[in-house]
Design a protein around this motif. Structure first.
Motif, PDB file in Angstrom:
ATOM      1  N   SER A   7     -55.559  12.403  30.695  1.00  0.00           N
ATOM      2  CA  SER A   7     -54.979  11.101  31.078  1.00  0.00           C
ATOM      3  C   SER A   7     -54.867  10.904  32.590  1.00  0.00           C
ATOM      4  O   SER A   7     -54.910   9.773  33.064  1.00  0.00           O
ATOM      5  N   PHE A   8     -54.698  12.003  33.342  1.00  0.00           N
ATOM      6  CA  PHE A   8     -54.428  11.901  34.777  1.00  0.00           C
ATOM      7  C   PHE A   8     -55.355  12.814  35.574  1.00  0.00           C
ATOM      8  O   PHE A   8     -55.693  13.914  35.129  1.00  0.00           O
ATOM      9  N   ASP A   9     -55.729  12.368  36.769  1.00  0.00           N
ATOM     10  CA  ASP A   9     -56.529  13.219  37.659  1.00  0.00           C
ATOM     11  C   ASP A   9     -55.743  14.454  38.084  1.00  0.00           C
ATOM     12  O   ASP A   9     -56.298  15.555  38.164  1.00  0.00           O
ATOM     13  N   ILE A  10     -54.459  14.245  38.392  1.00  0.00           N
ATOM     14  CA  ILE A  10     -53.601  15.329  38.868  1.00  0.00           C
ATOM     15  C   ILE A  10     -52.310  15.330  38.059  1.00  0.00           C
ATOM     16  O   ILE A  10     -51.653  14.299  37.921  1.00  0.00           O
ATOM     17  N   VAL A  11     -51.948  16.494  37.530  1.00  0.00           N
ATOM     18  CA  VAL A  11     -50.647  16.678  36.891  1.00  0.00           C
ATOM     19  C   VAL A  11     -49.898  17.711  37.713  1.00  0.00           C
ATOM     20  O   VAL A  11     -50.421  18.791  38.002  1.00  0.00           O
ATOM     21  N   THR A  12     -48.679  17.367  38.131  1.00  0.00           N
ATOM     22  CA  THR A  12     -47.965  18.212  39.062  1.00  0.00           C
ATOM     23  C   THR A  12     -46.511  18.406  38.641  1.00  0.00           C
ATOM     24  O   THR A  12     -45.986  17.673  37.802  1.00  0.00           O
ATOM     25  N   LEU A  49     -56.830  13.514  47.387  1.00  0.00           N
ATOM     26  CA  LEU A  49     -55.683  12.850  46.781  1.00  0.00           C
ATOM     27  C   LEU A  49     -55.821  11.331  46.738  1.00  0.00           C
ATOM     28  O   LEU A  49     -55.123  10.670  45.962  1.00  0.00           O
ATOM     29  N   ASP A  50     -56.691  10.773  47.552  1.00  0.00           N
ATOM     30  CA  ASP A  50     -56.793   9.318  47.637  1.00  0.00           C
ATOM     31  C   ASP A  50     -57.233   8.700  46.310  1.00  0.00           C
ATOM     32  O   ASP A  50     -58.167   9.166  45.664  1.00  0.00           O
ATOM     33  N   LYS A  51     -56.508   7.630  45.951  1.00  0.00           N
ATOM     34  CA  LYS A  51     -56.849   6.808  44.783  1.00  0.00           C
ATOM     35  C   LYS A  51     -57.029   7.638  43.510  1.00  0.00           C
ATOM     36  O   LYS A  51     -57.992   7.473  42.758  1.00  0.00           O
ATOM     37  N   LYS A  52     -56.066   8.525  43.253  1.00  0.00           N
ATOM     38  CA  LYS A  52     -56.059   9.331  42.041  1.00  0.00           C
ATOM     39  C   LYS A  52     -54.889   8.903  41.147  1.00  0.00           C
ATOM     40  O   LYS A  52     -53.908   8.325  41.616  1.00  0.00           O
ATOM     41  N   SER A  53     -54.979   9.199  39.860  1.00  0.00           N
ATOM     42  CA  SER A  53     -53.855   8.998  38.951  1.00  0.00           C
ATOM     43  C   SER A  53     -53.047  10.295  38.903  1.00  0.00           C
ATOM     44  O   SER A  53     -53.611  11.393  38.852  1.00  0.00           O
ATOM     45  N   SER A  93     -51.128   8.308  49.362  1.00  0.00           N
ATOM     46  CA  SER A  93     -52.565   8.387  49.076  1.00  0.00           C
ATOM     47  C   SER A  93     -53.033   7.246  48.182  1.00  0.00           C
ATOM     48  O   SER A  93     -54.127   7.299  47.628  1.00  0.00           O
ATOM     49  N   LYS A  94     -52.168   6.228  48.030  1.00  0.00           N
ATOM     50  CA  LYS A  94     -52.523   5.013  47.263  1.00  0.00           C
ATOM     51  C   LYS A  94     -53.079   5.349  45.881  1.00  0.00           C
ATOM     52  O   LYS A  94     -54.235   5.031  45.567  1.00  0.00           O
ATOM     53  N   PRO A  95     -52.261   5.995  45.035  1.00  0.00           N
ATOM     54  CA  PRO A  95     -52.737   6.363  43.700  1.00  0.00           C
ATOM     55  C   PRO A  95     -53.069   5.149  42.839  1.00  0.00           C
ATOM     56  O   PRO A  95     -52.455   4.087  42.985  1.00  0.00           O
ATOM     57  N   THR A  96     -54.031   5.310  41.956  1.00  0.00           N
ATOM     58  CA  THR A  96     -54.362   4.240  41.017  1.00  0.00           C
ATOM     59  C   THR A  96     -53.278   4.100  39.957  1.00  0.00           C
ATOM     60  O   THR A  96     -53.087   3.027  39.372  1.00  0.00           O
ATOM     61  N   GLN A  97     -52.566   5.187  39.715  1.00  0.00           N
ATOM     62  CA  GLN A  97     -51.472   5.216  38.740  1.00  0.00           C
ATOM     63  C   GLN A  97     -50.579   6.388  39.098  1.00  0.00           C
ATOM     64  O   GLN A  97     -51.072   7.460  39.441  1.00  0.00           O
ATOM     65  N   ILE A  98     -49.268   6.208  39.026  1.00  0.00           N
ATOM     66  CA  ILE A  98     -48.362   7.329  39.261  1.00  0.00           C
ATOM     67  C   ILE A  98     -47.145   7.196  38.358  1.00  0.00           C
ATOM     68  O   ILE A  98     -46.522   6.131  38.292  1.00  0.00           O
ATOM     69  N   GLU A  99     -46.865   8.272  37.633  1.00  0.00           N
ATOM     70  CA  GLU A  99     -45.742   8.297  36.706  1.00  0.00           C
ATOM     71  C   GLU A  99     -44.940   9.577  36.910  1.00  0.00           C
ATOM     72  O   GLU A  99     -45.487  10.599  37.330  1.00  0.00           O
TER      73      GLU A  99
END
Length: 205
Positions: free
Chosen positions: A114-119, A50-54, A72-78
């Motif tokens: 667009s994103f590493d993880i979509v939740t 999870l670290d440094k993920k969008s 987890s200090k995401p690079t981007q979170i929306e």
């Protein structure tokens, strides 16, 4: 928005009415869910990095689930949601997250991968199978790799069952069929029970 929207045949109108109505008190629900979210995010960390993920959170509500990824200090979170009032609450609580209006079945504002993880947390169960497929397909499209569904797993508490009845959700069919539905869309899937009738459904492109 009129109370008559609750009886609308349009599921989006019903959802907007319901969540706009309960938005001012929904933060109280977040407090009771915090332990649940914390346990689930710890289980998720055992499965994927999870670290440094969008991260994009669908149907973010007041942002409590999205906020779990801040650690987890995401690079981007929306976070996106249909409810203006829910987003008003989320923006006040979590200024480090970018929130906007959006429809999970049509993520037209986001390009492929667009994103590493979509939740999504407690969102996917709310709609019928055909709409779930649209939602999951869009989540897959905008994800680079991982889709994470935090939702009902196992026995659902009585009070929650009552709330789902009021919401007119499809949670029973969701629990019975979601694993097979995911397998028709994703290359790999996994179900992980967490606590209090909830858990994770992990899907890999």
């Amino acid at each position: 928005m009129s109370v008559f929207h609750y009886f609308s045949k349009d599921a989006n109108k019903r959802a907007k009415f319901m969540f706009n109505t309960i938005a001012p008190i929904y933060g109280l629900v977040d407090k009771t869910l915090n332990d649940n979210y914390t346990k689930s995010i710890e289980l998720l960390k055992l499965e994927i990095e999870l670290d440094k993920k969008s991260v994009l959170d669908i149907g973010t509500g007041t942002g409590a689930w999205a906020a779990m990824f801040l650690k987890s200090k995401p690079t981007q979170i929306e976070g996106i949601d249909l409810s203006v009032k829910m987003l008003k609450e989320s923006k006040k609580k979590y200024p480090d997250i970018f929130f906007s209006i959006g429809n999970a079945e049509d993520l037209k504002d986001f390009a492929d991968d667009s994103f590493d993880i979509v939740t999504a947390s407690y969102v996917v169960h709310g709609v019928k199978a055909v709409r779930r497929a649209k939602m999951l397909s869009e989540m897959k499209r905008v994800s680079k790799k991982h889709v994470v569904i935090h939702d009902f797993v196992g026995k659902t508490p009585i009070f929650v069952r009552f709330l789902e009845f009021i919401e007119k959700s499809d949670y029973k069919n969701f629990k019975a069929n979601i694993c097979n539905e995911l397998k028709t869309i994703f290359a790999e899937t996994k179900k992980i029970p967490s606590a209090h009738g909830s858990g994770l459904y992990l899907a890999l492109k």
